[in-house]
Design an enzyme around this catalytic site. Structure first.
Site, PDB file in Angstrom:
ATOM      1  CB  SER A 117      15.183  70.849  13.749  1.00 28.27           C
ATOM      2  OG  SER A 117      15.278  71.944  12.882  1.00 28.27           O
ATOM      3  CG  HIS A 138      13.552  68.168  17.250  1.00 27.74           C
ATOM      4  ND1 HIS A 138      13.762  67.307  16.207  1.00 27.74           N
ATOM      5  CD2 HIS A 138      13.114  69.320  16.694  1.00 27.74           C
ATOM      6  CE1 HIS A 138      13.475  67.919  15.075  1.00 27.74           C
ATOM      7  NE2 HIS A 138      13.080  69.136  15.347  1.00 27.74           N
ATOM      8  CD  GLU A 150      14.576  63.405  16.781  1.00 29.36           C
ATOM      9  OE1 GLU A 150      14.986  62.481  16.070  1.00 29.36           O
ATOM     10  OE2 GLU A 150      14.723  64.607  16.462  1.00 29.36           O
ATOM     11  CG  ASN A 189      15.016  66.947  10.936  1.00 29.30           C
ATOM     12  OD1 ASN A 189      13.997  66.574  10.383  1.00 29.30           O
ATOM     13  ND2 ASN A 189      15.055  68.017  11.706  1.00 29.30           N
TER      14      ASN A 189
END
Ligand code: CAA
Length: 281
Positions: A117, A138, A150, A189
């Protein structure tokens, strides 16, 4: 694509292995020690049992999924894999070593994916001589429940590599795929971590209690968890490394990890997994 390998059987690795096995793929988890491999299998078993108890899965399907899962400590067991997803701890050197090993252990057409991440995908891709087959994939915690994945292409990822992983994620796993470039934080994120850091700063300032900050975001914005509960779920160590990586990439103050986050990690208060974070479990 039905022969899947997963490196690391922690929370994310076990979750990824579980969703792949449930979707009918044959899955091999590689761990560094037999006891960690056994623990990974136990994690998957526990989550499958939870899915059965919630009427999300028939017992026969849970048994069949477990029957499609093997755990091992030997990279040689990855020789026939079509896709390997690495979910090891967020340490760049460790991941580079794993990718160099994966290149040796797998066939030339195996897609090598990382669930990182926070580490730029290109940093692990360049540990191989074939960075065109390396891609970011991800998943989100808890993997069996969260629909999003992702898909991250680096400057060197072949379009066919990203397309093949995207098709597996959507058509086989039934998840939602979004594409993003190889920038720290990707989409989620990059937006989530500043929000979580801001919640820590607000709590640290004494402006509001942890309970009220969480209640406010649940009740006021319809979020399923308040930010401090979510921090305890994600893990404060994971959040710190994501914030450090975002700050290193963009040098913008809102990405800088709050001092309290660092002190809690120093103290071993990592959240749910250590029994204490912003709350006690
Ligand atoms: C840091 C990173 O790099 C990236 C990240 O991961 S960031 C973190 C992203 N995750 C989040 O933001 C999580 C936010 N929280 C949530 O979405 C929710 O609180 C939650 C899904 C975790 C829990 O929701 P909840 O309603 O309190 O729990 P619960 O009722 O137990 O479970 C929710 C659903 O999942 C199902 N479920 C739970 N465990 C399951 C399992 N092991 N397998 C299958 N389904 C399961 C439940 O049956 C339930 O389904 P329904 O809604 O259809 O009844």
């Amino acid at each position: 694509m039905q022969q899947i390998g997963v490196i690391g059987g922690g929370t994310m690795g076990a979750g990824i292995a579980e969703v792949c096995a449930k979707a009918g793929s044959d899955v091999v988890i590689v761990e560094v020690k037999q006891e960690f491999a056994d623990a990974a299998r136990a994690r998957v078993e526990k989550s499958l049992a939870k899915a059965v108890s919630r009427n999300k899965l028939a017992q026969d399907d849970a048994d069949a999924a477990l029957g499609r899962l093997r755990v091992t400590t030997d990279y040689a067991d990855l020789a026939d894999r079509e896709l390997v997803i690495e979910a090891a701890p967020e340490i760049e050197e460790l991941k580079r070593e794993i990718f160099a090993n994966l290149e040796e252990a797998t066939g030339a057409n195996t897609i090598l994916a990382t669930n990182t991440s926070s580490i730029p995908i290109i940093k692990v891709a360049t540990a191989t001589k074939t960075p065109e087959r390396v891609v970011g994939v991800h998943f989100f915690n808890p993997v069996p429940v969260m629909p999003l994945v992702e898909i991250i292409s680096t400057l060197t990822t072949a379009p066919e590599t990203a397309d093949a992983v995207s098709a597996y994620v959507t058509d086989t796993l039934g998840k939602t795929a979004v594409r993003a470039g190889d920038r720290s934080g990707f989409i989620v994120n990059a937006l989530l971590i500043p929000y979580l850091c801001q919640a820590i700063r607000m709590f640290d300032s004494g402006y509001a209690s942890a309970e009220d900050i969480d209640l406010a975001m649940k009740g006021g914005c319809g979020y399923p968890m308040g930010p401090l509960t979510l921090l305890d779920t994600i893990g404060l160590d994971v959040t710190l490394s994501a914030a450090e990586s975002l700050y290193a990439e963009f040098a913008e103050p809102h990405y800088a990890p709050p001092a309290l986050l660092r002190r809690m990690v120093d103290a071993g208060r990592l959240g749910r997994k250590t029994g204490r974070g912003f709350y006690t479990y």
